[in-house]
Enzyme design. Structure first.
Site: not given
Lengths: 361, 629
Positions: B325-327, B629
């Site tokens: 995801g956004s990591t 997200q």
């Protein structure tokens, strides 16, 4: 006075024979003290009885023995027949006769009675010996042997048979016949195989390949050959045989005592033992050669070779070159009956030797 | 009638005697030859066989090494317990004896089964347990009746124990009875002799990876035995040497706080000391009790563990693969800087979507974030910024940069069976799929990979290694659990590296831009609520991994089944200036990263940096509505 008594006591005793037998008894004592020390006192008792019997027999002149031959033989046959019908069974064999107060093994009697009987027969027909007489002798021999083999007791059957055969051999059975019978015997071997008991066949098969059944029938032979082989040249020392002390050797005070001796005293001990037996046989054959009558000659020769047969069969089976049969090591294996029988034989030899000149005159 | 000459007869007789004498000598010579063969030529062979007969080597099993945390807290140990043992060679009728024993002690059918299994596997002069872990009362009961049971005795044996039960179980692993697969490993290393008498073997986790360190050296007793297999006396004894102890980089208290922070949620957490790669906490929840396995797990417990929909046996930290995801975004940004595809101050306009060749990629925020520079793109987790960046970088650049920080390859952590994950690229797709139409790489796929979705799938430990590497300014270490191995006899400690695996060619100014933006996340961005009031500065990044593809529909939390809710992710480091801890948190079906994962990281940091012990599991922040997200 005492010296006189002693002289009388030892008069019929043959020095060389006694010395050899004494040394063998010493080996028996030493080995038993290692293999089964709790039996040493009983062995001494056996020795006392056996020596007494020897002394008595040595006193009996050959002519008297000759008269005893037929009655002893007939008694033996009767007892063997009785065993066949009423005998006690132990370990799957019918060998013993229970007289109520004691159990006797009649086949043991035949070991002495057989050569006496045949020698008596040949003596009787000395002047007119023919081939027919050898056939009669063979028949006389085969009756008890068959009865004993049926018990079954292959070891004793072999000993009784060889005792009788030696008499016939010394009586002059022609070589042609000996060779012919030998060839016929070989030819009949496959047939005989079919008549052996399973356990007997097993023993023979085991001889050729002991590892076939390492924990069953082969176990005895494997363990005794390990004992002998591990003994090496000088042996492990008295009481130091691990195979013996840790009970890997079966029957280590009776039939397999040679394995104990051989493990602890090594090749050197074995040579000493072989030399003693060779001397015993040599002395016996010498006595036979100088014996006064045909009867005496035949008996002395046969009895002497009996010792050889015992020794050879026993050491052969324990070292794994002969099948396992119940034959003790003469004068060394523990066992009162066998000891008395063997010393009776020595007594007979002594008697024959003492009386070598008397009759000739 | 034939006339016989006595003299001739005597002569013939003497010939026969001579022949007999010769025959005797030949036979004795034969025997002598046999004796020479056995006693001289074959002597060595028979000597060996006699010794083999006599001497039995009885193994003395060594104590297994302990496993302790970095402060010496014992996590796996041995305890002595009484077992009831039977020596089969001393017992005439085994079944009868066991039946009799069952009258005074509790002997279950499974005890009998196990005993018979042991019986077929071992020599009959070894004593074997029919019952383990006797209570004091049972011991007393048996001793009172011992005279009735020759060949049965009570013995003290060592058992493995995990004192905290369902705690750090995926890391510690467990030992169990040796099976054929274990035997293969033992044979491969040619240490069969050292495993004589050993009944257990490390099956998973550290117990498995360090099996040959923990096992120790088996001692031997030379026992003289007789033909019946009875021991006569002990000839010599070589004492066993206990296995090596493992000292972990783990802080047990931190581990406990991290596990509790999950409450009854599923997930994983890996916390790493960035300057060494030493793992401070490695969590996979739900846990299980490794003690169940030591003496053979019963079938009911085994079924329960295996059939549970929560999959407690899976080590999520090493074997769970999730889209980041956004990591993913801080690493994308760092890649862009390193490759010269963006400058930090470069601003893009975000209308709320990205039109890629007629295909619309939506931003989370309706109407978009407006003008967005790199700092803002991370703090507010702006998708459009990364759609564009992905398009500009291209998939091969992205794959090679992400690969360089260890994503999509095993970290080499000291636990076996780690998963690789998926680092998507055209080359990967070619290998992964068979049909030509599936093998084709679509440009649109590059765009969703830019925001950490699509084929991206990484393990939590890979994410933790990546953030630790960033926190450590590009110096990468192999994550590891064992700090040093202690030889129990000499006390000598053998440290497990840290040697850097590699130093990445990043400019410090670029690293600082990203770190600064991540500090911004926790100060004013998606992590701000979770880190409100923290007494230290920390950097973080939230992430949400899609479990369920909405196909353009609106994501409504309540309308989606729990198993289909998104996974919540958070990566973080602290303190911001000189990071001593970096971590990755994953909460399965936890929703937005800010909701579930970030509060767990806060509790872990608070304890590690300040010693604060939380009162309860980290609360899910339902109000934290992520824009990412």
């Amino acid at each position: 006075m005492i010296a006189n008594l002693w002289r009388k006591l030892v008069a019929p005793i043959d020095g060389p024979l006694m010395a050899i037998a004494g040394l063998l008894l010493l080996i028996a004592l030493v080995t038993l003290a290692s293999a089964s020390p709790e039996r040493v006192m009983t062995l001494l008792a056996h020795v006392a009885v056996a020596l007494t019997v020897m002394r008595i027999v040595a006193q009996i002149p050959p002519q008297r023995l000759m008269h005893l031959a037929l009655p002893m033989f007939l008694l033996g046959i009767v007892l063997l027949v009785a065993v066949a019908f009423f005998g006690d069974i132990s370990k799957g064999a019918r060998r013993w006769l229970n007289l109520g107060f004691m159990r006797i093994q009649p086949s043991e009697l035949l070991k002495i009675a057989m050569p006496l009987m045949l020698a008596w027969y040949f003596q009787k027909h000395e002047a007119t010996l023919r081939l027919r007489d050898y056939a009669v002798a063979a028949l006389l021999l085969l009756i008890p042997v068959a009865l004993i083999a049926r018990q079954p007791d292959l070891g004793t059957a072999i000993l009784v048979f060889s005792a009788g055969f030696f008499v016939i051999f010394f009586a002059g059975l022609p070589w042609k016949v000996i060779i012919g019978l030998g060839a016929a015997g070989l030819a009949a071997a496959p047939f005989a195989w079919g008549h052996l008991h399973d356990y007997q066949r097993g023993r023979i098969l085991t001889l050729f390949d002991p590892e076939r059944d390492p924990l069953g029938k082969g176990f005895h032979i494997i363990q005794s050959t390990i004992a002998i082989g591990s003994g090496g040249i000088l042996g492990k020392g008295w009481g130091q045989g691990t195979q013996a002390q840790l009970e890997f050797i079966p029957e280590r005070h009776t039939d397999f005592i040679f394995a104990v001796y051989s493990e602890e005293f090594g090749l050197l001990g074995n040579i000493i033992l072989l030399v003693l037996y060779a001397l015993l046989v040599g002395r016996g054959l010498m006595i036979a050669a100088n014996a006064a009558t045909l009867f005496a000659r035949l008996v002395a020769g046969a009895v002497t070779l009996i010792f050889f047969t015992y020794a050879f069969v026993n050491m052969g089976m324990v070292s794994g070159i002969l099948p396992v049969v119940g034959v003790p090591l003469p004068l060394v294996s523990y066992g009162g009956t066998a000891l008395v029988t063997l010393f009776s034989g020595i007594g007979i030899l002594m008697s024959i030797h003492k009386n070598r000149m008397l009759v000739q005159k | 009638m034939e006339f016989k000459n006595p003299q001739e007869e005597l002569g013939r007789f003497r010939h026969r005697l001579a022949f007999a004498g010769g025959f005797v000598l030949v036979c004795f010579a034969l025997l002598l030859a046999r004796f020479v063969w056995l006693q001289v030529i074959q002597h060595d062979y028979y000597q060996t066989r006699a010794e083999d007969n006599r001497i039995s080597l009885v193994p003395v099993v060594p104590n297994r090494g302990l496993i302790v945390d970095r402060n010496g807290v014992v996590l796996a140990r041995n305890y002595s317990a009484y077992t009831l043992e039977i020596t089969p060679s001393k017992v005439k009728n085994l079944e009868e004896v066991i039946d009799e024993l069952a009258k005074i002690l509790d002997i279950q059918p499974k005890d009998r089964k196990r005993f018979h299994k042991l019986l077929t596997e071992s020599k009959n002069f070894e004593s074997m347990p029919i019952r383990t872990r006797l209570s004091d009362v049972e011991v007393a009961t048996f001793i009172a009746n011992r005279y009735r049971f020759p060949g049965v005795d009570i013995k003290a044996r060592l058992f493995r124990q995990y004192p905290f039960a369902a705690f750090a179980s995926h890391m510690l692993g467990y030992i169990g009875r040796i099976n054929d697969r274990d035997l293969e490993k033992i044979e491969e290393r040619e240490v069969e002799d050292n495993y004589r008498g050993t009944e257990h073997f490390g099956k998973t986790g550290l117990e498995q990876h360090y099996e040959f360190e923990l096992h120790g050296t088996t001692g031997f007793e030379q026992v003289e035995v007789d033909a019946g297999g009875r021991a006569v006396r002990t000839l010599a004894r070589t004492a066993p040497v206990a296995g090596n102890n493992l000292a972990l980089t783990i802080d047990a208290k931190l581990q406990e706080i991290a596990e509790k922070a999950f409450g009854d949620r599923k997930g994983a957490l890996v916390a790493i000391e960035p300057t060494t790669g030493g793992i401070l906490a490695l969590v996979s929840v739900p846990n299980y009790d490794p003690n169940l396995f030591v003496d053979g797990i019963d079938s009911q417990s085994w079924r329960d563990l295996n059939d549970s929909p929560d999959k407690p046996m899976v080590n999520r930290a090493l074997n769970g693969t999730y889209p980041p995801g956004s990591t993913f975004k801080p690493f994308m940004a760092l890649g862009a800087l390193t490759l010269g595809k963006r400058r930090p101050e470069q601003v893009i306009a975000d209308p709320g979507f990205f039109n890629f060749g007629g295909h619309i990629f939506m931003d989370d925020k309706k109407g978009g974030h407006g003008p967005v520079d790199m700092y803002k793109s991370i703090v507010q987790s702006c998708n459009t910024y990364y759609y564009m960046l992905a398009s500009d970088m291209g998939i091969d650049n992205m794959a090679s940069f992400m690969g360089s920080i260890g994503l999509g390859s095993r970290t080499g952590v000291d636990i076996d069976g780690e998963s690789e994950g998926v680092l998507p690229s055209p080359a990967w797709k070619k290998k992964r799929f068979k049909k030509p139409e599936q093998q084709k790489w679509y440009a649109g796929e590059t765009i969703s990979i830019g925001i950490g979705q699509g084929y991206n799938a990484y393990t939590p430990i890979q994410l933790a290694q990546a953030i630790a590497t960033l926190a450590n300014n590009g110096v990468m270490f192999r994550p590891h659990l064992v700090k040093h191995i202690t030889d129990t006899r000499s006390g000598k400690q053998t440290p497990v590296e840290p040697h850097p695996v590699k130093t990445l060619p990043w400019k410090q100014e670029h690293i600082d831009v990203i770190k600064n933006a991540m500090v911004g996340v926790n100060k004013e961005g998606t992590g701000a609520r979770a880190f409100a009031g923290a007494e230290y500065a920390s950097g973080g990044k939230t992430g949400t991994a899609q479990v369920y593809s909405l196909k353009g529909g609106q994501y409504k939390k309540d309308s989606v089944k729990k198993e289909l809710r998104d996974h919540s992710l958070f990566i973080a480091f602290a303190p911001a200036e000189q990071p001593t801890i970096a971590l990755a948190v994953l909460v399965e079906n936890g929703g937005f990263g800010a909701q579930a994962a970030a509060p767990i990281a806060r509790q872990v940091f608070d304890y590690y940096l300040l010693g604060k012990v939380p009162k309860s599991a980290a609360p899910a922040d339902e109000a934290a509505v992520g824009e990412e997200q």
